[in-house]
Design an enzyme around this catalytic site. Structure first.
Site, PDB file in Angstrom:
ATOM      1  N   ARG A  28       0.839  -1.207   0.000  1.00 42.18           N
ATOM      2  CA  ARG A  28       0.000   0.000   0.000  1.00 42.18           C
ATOM      3  C   ARG A  28       0.873   1.258   0.000  1.00 42.18           C
ATOM      4  O   ARG A  28       0.552   2.256  -0.635  1.00 42.18           O
ATOM      5  CB  ARG A  28      -0.935  -0.029   1.221  1.00 42.18           C
ATOM      6  CG  ARG A  28      -2.027   1.028   1.151  1.00 42.18           C
ATOM      7  CD  ARG A  28      -3.121   0.785   2.181  1.00 42.18           C
ATOM      8  NE  ARG A  28      -2.616   0.870   3.537  1.00 42.18           N
ATOM      9  CZ  ARG A  28      -3.307   0.539   4.625  1.00 42.18           C
ATOM     10  NH1 ARG A  28      -4.550   0.065   4.509  1.00 42.18           N
ATOM     11  NH2 ARG A  28      -2.795   0.650   5.834  1.00 42.18           N
ATOM     12  N   GLU A  77     -16.262   6.026   4.627  1.00 44.63           N
ATOM     13  CA  GLU A  77     -15.559   5.484   5.801  1.00 44.63           C
ATOM     14  C   GLU A  77     -15.481   6.564   6.873  1.00 44.63           C
ATOM     15  O   GLU A  77     -16.087   7.623   6.739  1.00 44.63           O
ATOM     16  CB  GLU A  77     -14.182   4.975   5.395  1.00 44.63           C
ATOM     17  CG  GLU A  77     -13.256   6.013   4.791  1.00 44.63           C
ATOM     18  CD  GLU A  77     -11.860   5.448   4.504  1.00 44.63           C
ATOM     19  OE1 GLU A  77     -11.404   4.551   5.219  1.00 44.63           O
ATOM     20  OE2 GLU A  77     -11.214   5.950   3.560  1.00 44.63           O
ATOM     21  N   LYS A 117      -2.677   6.429   1.654  1.00 46.51           N
ATOM     22  CA  LYS A 117      -2.511   6.871   3.045  1.00 46.51           C
ATOM     23  C   LYS A 117      -1.583   8.086   3.057  1.00 46.51           C
ATOM     24  O   LYS A 117      -0.395   7.988   3.363  1.00 46.51           O
ATOM     25  CB  LYS A 117      -1.960   5.711   3.882  1.00 46.51           C
ATOM     26  CG  LYS A 117      -2.500   5.721   5.288  1.00 46.51           C
ATOM     27  CD  LYS A 117      -2.400   4.363   5.930  1.00 46.51           C
ATOM     28  CE  LYS A 117      -2.493   4.438   7.433  1.00 46.51           C
ATOM     29  NZ  LYS A 117      -3.694   5.066   7.960  1.00 46.51           N
TER      30      LYS A 117
END
Ligand code: PLP
Ligand code: COI
Length: 340
Positions: free
Chosen positions: A82, A220, A184
């Site tokens: 990621r 989210e 992220k």
């Protein structure tokens, strides 16, 4: 190895400086070998890319002491993967996945005395991150970067441990369509700070963000993905290109299918549908699975049948099974557990 003298059972989710951190520098087109250091301070140019244009990305994962006293970590390869995606999206150099995993294992080993003991409920949180360190004043990527991993022992992310949370449907958006919601990047969190401070002031534990394009679908929270459980015990989780692909969520879907025999479904979830679900939970490395009791949409209260007193039954089964896998009490799928 003697453990640090810490009240492990009563740790919150905060920063405690531990002994060692990993540091690697990128210069002239290459990463150096990297090293462990005692130095927790960073000195850089006032014009560094991270300070001017928020060129920074990060990861989060945990180390645990298992039932038989081993120290382990959970699926660090997926964090490495990621972080590679995050780096590409922000025009940063990739810190290659295998080197990432190697650095994670070394950093845990160097901070062994800070890994909370089995049974304490706490864990050692690892924060790998990378930032542009060279000066940039025109809007462009930095040419030099630093990759670091520090650790901090942590308890539960939400105060009070595993008790049902109250969420607010936010009037703010977290991520734009075609934006950076699926990586992220620090910038995603900077822009959620006003929303979370306002939600806390109004007495809510967290925000539920909707899709910014239509504001009709569940996305989210600021730091976790959603899972919902239908009345006939199916797991439903929102599918969207602008949410972070949670490693905990992906693992829970496997746990639900392969360990608990439950059906799982990843699909867009309309806000209008959530009142039909039996349970709701937030999942992430920090959140683990935190049960949600109530969501308030502009005065309209959506109360899950599981209630505000006890966490939902399926949420707890998922949580207990995942924790048992991480703590070596239940056999893990191949490749999930890395021993230190
Ligand atoms: N969503 C956001 C916005 C997060 O910050 C996190 C935390 O990492 C998650 C979801 C959960 O992801 P993971 O389970 O990989 O920790
Ligand atoms: C994590 O779960 O690791 C995160 O990065 C979320 C953050 C809100 C603490």
């Amino acid at each position: 190895m003697e453990k640090k003298d810490i009240d492990w059972e009563n740790l919150g989710f905060g920063y405690i400086k531990t002994d060692k951190r990993f540091v690697s520098n990128y210069k002239d087109g290459a990463w150096d070998e990297g090293t462990l250091t005692d130095d927790a301070e960073i000195v850089m140019s006032e014009c560094a890319g991270v300070l001017q244009y928020a060129q920074t990305i990060f990861e989060g994962l945990k180390a645990y002491t298992t039932k038989n006293g081993e120290i382990v970590t959970f699926r660090p390869d997926l964090n490495g993967e990621r972080m590679e995606h995050s780096a590409r999206r922000l025009e940063m150099p990739v810190y290659e996945k295998d080197r990432f995993v190697d650095a994670v294992l070394k950093t845990i080993k160097a901070n062994e005395a800070w890994v909370p003991p089995y049974g304490s409920g706490a864990s050692l949180y690892l924060r790998p991150f990378m930032f542009g360190s060279s000066p940039v004043i025109g809007v462009k990527p930095a040419t030099e970067y630093q990759f670091r991993i520090f650790t901090t022992p942590v308890g539960p992310y939400f105060k009070g441990g595993v008790k049902p949370l109250t969420l607010k449907v936010s009037d703010f958006d977290r991520a734009a369509p075609h934006g950076t919601g699926n990586i992220k990047a620090g910038l995603n969190y900077a822009m959620s700070l006003h929303a979370i401070v306002s939600a806390h002031e109004e007495g809510y534990d967290e925000n539920m963000y909707l899709d910014a394009g239509t504001r009709t679908r569940v996305e989210e929270t600021g730091g976790a993905n959603f899972i919902f459980i239908t009345k006939d015990k199916k797991i439903v989780t929102p599918k969207s290109d602008s949410i972070l692909p949670s490693i905990t969520k992906r693992s829970l879907l496997t746990v639900a299918k392969d360990y608990l025999g439950l059906e799982v479904e990843e699909r867009p979830v309309p806000l209008e549908e959530i009142g039909d679900f039996a349970e709701c939970g937030l999942c992430g490395t920090a959140a683990v699975i935190s049960p949600v009791g109530k969501i308030v949409d502009h005065g309209r209260e959506i109360c899950f049948p599981s209630g505000m007193d006890t966490p939902g039954e399926i949420c707890m089964k998922l949580r207990d099974t995942l924790k048992a896998i991480q703590l070596g009490e239940t056999e893990a799928p191949d490749g999930w557990i890395y021993k230190i």
